[in-house]
Design a protein around this motif. Sequence first.
Motif, PDB file in Angstrom:
ATOM      1  N   GLU A 187       0.825  -1.210   0.000  1.00 28.57           N
ATOM      2  CA  GLU A 187       0.000   0.000   0.000  1.00 28.57           C
ATOM      3  C   GLU A 187       0.860   1.261   0.000  1.00 28.57           C
ATOM      4  O   GLU A 187       0.528   2.261  -0.652  1.00 28.57           O
ATOM      5  CB  GLU A 187      -0.926  -0.012   1.219  1.00 28.57           C
ATOM      6  N   ILE A 188       1.981   1.213   0.731  1.00 28.41           N
ATOM      7  CA  ILE A 188       2.898   2.359   0.741  1.00 28.41           C
ATOM      8  C   ILE A 188       3.470   2.573  -0.654  1.00 28.41           C
ATOM      9  O   ILE A 188       3.568   3.704  -1.145  1.00 28.41           O
ATOM     10  CB  ILE A 188       4.034   2.131   1.762  1.00 28.41           C
ATOM     11  N   ALA A 189       3.853   1.481  -1.315  1.00 32.26           N
ATOM     12  CA  ALA A 189       4.411   1.568  -2.669  1.00 32.26           C
ATOM     13  C   ALA A 189       3.405   2.190  -3.633  1.00 32.26           C
ATOM     14  O   ALA A 189       3.763   3.010  -4.494  1.00 32.26           O
ATOM     15  CB  ALA A 189       4.824   0.177  -3.141  1.00 32.26           C
ATOM     16  N   LYS A 190       2.132   1.817  -3.479  1.00 32.66           N
ATOM     17  CA  LYS A 190       1.091   2.358  -4.357  1.00 32.66           C
ATOM     18  C   LYS A 190       0.911   3.857  -4.125  1.00 32.66           C
ATOM     19  O   LYS A 190       0.800   4.642  -5.083  1.00 32.66           O
ATOM     20  CB  LYS A 190      -0.223   1.622  -4.104  1.00 32.66           C
ATOM     21  N   LEU A 191       0.899   4.272  -2.848  1.00 30.39           N
ATOM     22  CA  LEU A 191       0.740   5.689  -2.527  1.00 30.39           C
ATOM     23  C   LEU A 191       1.918   6.521  -3.034  1.00 30.39           C
ATOM     24  O   LEU A 191       1.745   7.665  -3.476  1.00 30.39           O
ATOM     25  CB  LEU A 191       0.598   5.871  -1.011  1.00 30.39           C
ATOM     26  N   ALA A 192       3.116   5.948  -2.965  1.00 27.99           N
ATOM     27  CA  ALA A 192       4.321   6.677  -3.375  1.00 27.99           C
ATOM     28  C   ALA A 192       4.625   6.508  -4.859  1.00 27.99           C
ATOM     29  O   ALA A 192       5.534   7.163  -5.383  1.00 27.99           O
ATOM     30  CB  ALA A 192       5.512   6.202  -2.547  1.00 27.99           C
ATOM     31  N   ASP A 193       3.870   5.606  -5.511  1.00 34.07           N
ATOM     32  CA  ASP A 193       4.071   5.318  -6.936  1.00 34.07           C
ATOM     33  C   ASP A 193       5.496   4.812  -7.196  1.00 34.07           C
ATOM     34  O   ASP A 193       6.195   5.268  -8.104  1.00 34.07           O
ATOM     35  CB  ASP A 193       3.790   6.562  -7.786  1.00 34.07           C
ATOM     36  N   VAL A 194       5.905   3.874  -6.339  1.00 31.62           N
ATOM     37  CA  VAL A 194       7.219   3.243  -6.494  1.00 31.62           C
ATOM     38  C   VAL A 194       7.049   1.736  -6.308  1.00 31.62           C
ATOM     39  O   VAL A 194       5.960   1.252  -5.979  1.00 31.62           O
ATOM     40  CB  VAL A 194       8.235   3.781  -5.452  1.00 31.62           C
ATOM     41  N   SER A 195       8.128   1.003  -6.489  1.00 32.86           N
ATOM     42  CA  SER A 195       8.067  -0.445  -6.309  1.00 32.86           C
ATOM     43  C   SER A 195       8.163  -0.804  -4.826  1.00 32.86           C
ATOM     44  O   SER A 195       8.620   0.002  -4.001  1.00 32.86           O
ATOM     45  CB  SER A 195       9.213  -1.119  -7.064  1.00 32.86           C
ATOM     46  N   LYS A 220       9.816  11.228   0.030  1.00 30.84           N
ATOM     47  CA  LYS A 220       8.386  10.984  -0.174  1.00 30.84           C
ATOM     48  C   LYS A 220       7.921   9.744   0.585  1.00 30.84           C
ATOM     49  O   LYS A 220       6.884   9.754   1.262  1.00 30.84           O
ATOM     50  CB  LYS A 220       8.112  10.827  -1.673  1.00 30.84           C
ATOM     51  N   VAL A 221       8.708   8.665   0.489  1.00 32.56           N
ATOM     52  CA  VAL A 221       8.349   7.417   1.173  1.00 32.56           C
ATOM     53  C   VAL A 221       8.397   7.600   2.691  1.00 32.56           C
ATOM     54  O   VAL A 221       7.505   7.144   3.418  1.00 32.56           O
ATOM     55  CB  VAL A 221       9.280   6.269   0.736  1.00 32.56           C
ATOM     56  N   LEU A 222       9.431   8.283   3.174  1.00 36.32           N
ATOM     57  CA  LEU A 222       9.551   8.511   4.618  1.00 36.32           C
ATOM     58  C   LEU A 222       8.373   9.319   5.154  1.00 36.32           C
ATOM     59  O   LEU A 222       7.899   9.080   6.273  1.00 36.32           O
ATOM     60  CB  LEU A 222      10.868   9.231   4.930  1.00 36.32           C
ATOM     61  N   ALA A 223       7.896  10.272   4.368  1.00 38.59           N
ATOM     62  CA  ALA A 223       6.743  11.082   4.788  1.00 38.59           C
ATOM     63  C   ALA A 223       5.498  10.212   4.933  1.00 38.59           C
ATOM     64  O   ALA A 223       4.717  10.368   5.888  1.00 38.59           O
ATOM     65  CB  ALA A 223       6.498  12.198   3.781  1.00 38.59           C
ATOM     66  N   ILE A 224       5.318   9.273   4.004  1.00 32.84           N
ATOM     67  CA  ILE A 224       4.166   8.365   4.087  1.00 32.84           C
ATOM     68  C   ILE A 224       4.294   7.453   5.306  1.00 32.84           C
ATOM     69  O   ILE A 224       3.322   7.217   6.033  1.00 32.84           O
ATOM     70  CB  ILE A 224       4.044   7.537   2.791  1.00 32.84           C
ATOM     71  N   LEU A 225       5.499   6.940   5.537  1.00 35.66           N
ATOM     72  CA  LEU A 225       5.733   6.084   6.704  1.00 35.66           C
ATOM     73  C   LEU A 225       5.387   6.823   7.995  1.00 35.66           C
ATOM     74  O   LEU A 225       4.767   6.263   8.908  1.00 35.66           O
ATOM     75  CB  LEU A 225       7.199   5.637   6.742  1.00 35.66           C
TER      76      LEU A 225
END
Length: 348
Positions: A7-15, A36-41
């Motif tokens: 789900e994190i990958a989908k939100l960040a548009d990464v693998s 970007k990923v750290l912000a979602i985490l």
Amino acid sequence: MNITIKEIAKLADVSRGTVDRVIHGRPGVKPDIRKKVLAILKDFNYQPNLAGKALVQSRRNIKIGVVLSPDFNPFVEEMKKGIADEAEKISAFGVELDIEVIRAFDSSEQLAVLETLCEKDVSAIAIVPVDDESIRIRINEIVGGGIPVVTFNSDLPGSRRLCFVGQDNFRAGRTQGALAHILLREISEPKIAIITSTLHLACHKERVDGFQKKLSECTNFQVVACEENFDMDDVAFTLTSKYLETFPDLSLIYLTGGGIAGVARALERKNTGKFVRVLCHDLIPESRQLLYTDRIDAVIGQDPYNQGCLPIRILFDYLFMAKKPTNECIYTNIEIFTSENTSSLNLV
């Protein structure tokens, strides 16, 4: 429910692989993507699934190697209790401990133990290191090979260890120096004998250095001897007997490690009628009883239980969550015990 890596990958548009690299602090991620990923985490208060990770890790036969100093000193038994309790907690995650106790403060023996642990493919090592360049070099090689190392009880300056857990031993020595100054302030040129466990461990060298440094700032003292007893009561008895015979006006004995029962036995046997002050470390059954009966003046404790359990906990967190310790040195308290605050302690 905890958000998943998918789900994190989908939100960040990464693998998912990119998310995994960010979570574990591995390279290969562009700064803007990592941010970007750290912000979602952070937004979702992401916590790794330890149970799931333990299942994966257990297939790799996760082992943490533990290298202890010789167990002549009952203090080591207290550290073992902390290690055992932490081992029981992490066993649920498929982690085992491989505990090795060296027989002497010898660098060649400790090197052999380190080689044995590496051959067993341990994932991390907690060690009470002998202060020798060969140990420092080998630990740096082990860390360079991807195996984290935590030193405890005694540090190894200049090594690439993850952190150190234990007492600030120089400050502990200075504290004993301050106590000695108070006890001997009415004596013009007090004579002091130091019995140290071994100068092959940094912790004892630091205690001796701190003790002498503080006294040099306070009074005109004379250190008439500084010898090793390797934590052995019989050696401490022999050394104390020699000092009492050689220096009839001896004022104080400072013991940096084990052997307090031997010191007390020699003082009782000599029975010169002159009161010799005694300062030591580690609140073990013998020192508690001697404090309670006013046979020694003060003991500095260093929380051996936490010195045992904290290194294991730190390595577990590092292996399973890529969580680094908050400080390079995690110091346990410097606790002063006298006859006035030990009467209610369990003397068993």
